[in-house]
Design a protein around this motif. Structure first.
Motif, short mmCIF file in Angstrom:
data_model
loop_
_atom_site.label_atom_id
_atom_site.label_comp_id
_atom_site.label_asym_id
_atom_site.label_seq_id
_atom_site.Cartn_x
_atom_site.Cartn_y
_atom_site.Cartn_z
N ARG A 187 -16.12 -42.68 -70.24
CA ARG A 187 -16.23 -43.06 -68.83
C ARG A 187 -17.36 -44.06 -68.64
O ARG A 187 -18.42 -43.93 -69.25
CB ARG A 187 -16.50 -41.84 -67.96
N ASN A 188 -17.14 -45.06 -67.80
CA ASN A 188 -18.17 -46.04 -67.47
C ASN A 188 -18.51 -45.90 -66.00
O ASN A 188 -17.62 -45.77 -65.17
CB ASN A 188 -17.67 -47.46 -67.76
N PHE A 189 -19.79 -45.96 -65.68
CA PHE A 189 -20.24 -45.83 -64.30
C PHE A 189 -20.98 -47.09 -63.89
O PHE A 189 -21.78 -47.63 -64.64
CB PHE A 189 -21.17 -44.62 -64.16
N SER A 190 -20.74 -47.53 -62.67
CA SER A 190 -21.41 -48.72 -62.16
C SER A 190 -22.88 -48.40 -61.85
O SER A 190 -23.25 -47.24 -61.67
CB SER A 190 -20.73 -49.22 -60.89
N ASP A 191 -23.67 -49.45 -61.77
CA ASP A 191 -25.08 -49.26 -61.44
C ASP A 191 -25.24 -48.67 -60.04
O ASP A 191 -26.14 -47.88 -59.79
CB ASP A 191 -25.83 -50.59 -61.52
#
Length: 76
Positions: free
Chosen positions: A5-9
């Motif tokens: 999973r990738n999370f935005s800043d």
């Protein structure tokens, strides 16, 4: 194999701000957002580094920290 999973800043900032508010425990936030406690602690620590950094004013009159927090609040 599951995808990472990738999370935005912005998401990280919103979650870190939520932990800094102190309304809920880190465990409650982690369960609600389906995150690991270690990940939350890391984001919280990184947000602390940003808060302690010297602040420079922008053209709008807000410093970077104020802009960061206002964006995080808008997302939550």
């Amino acid at each position: 194999m599951t995808k990472r999973r990738n999370f935005s800043d912005q998401f990280k900032a919103a979650v870190a701000l939520e932990t800094l508010r102190g309304d809920k425990t880190v465990q409650e936030i982690a369960a609600k957002r389906q995150l690991h406690l270690t990940q939350l602690s890391t984001w919280k620590a990184h947000s602390g580094h940003r808060i302690l950094r010297p602040r420079r004013e922008t053209k709008s009159g807000m410093n970077a920290h104020q802009m960061h927090l206002s964006q995080a609040v808008k997302l939550s």
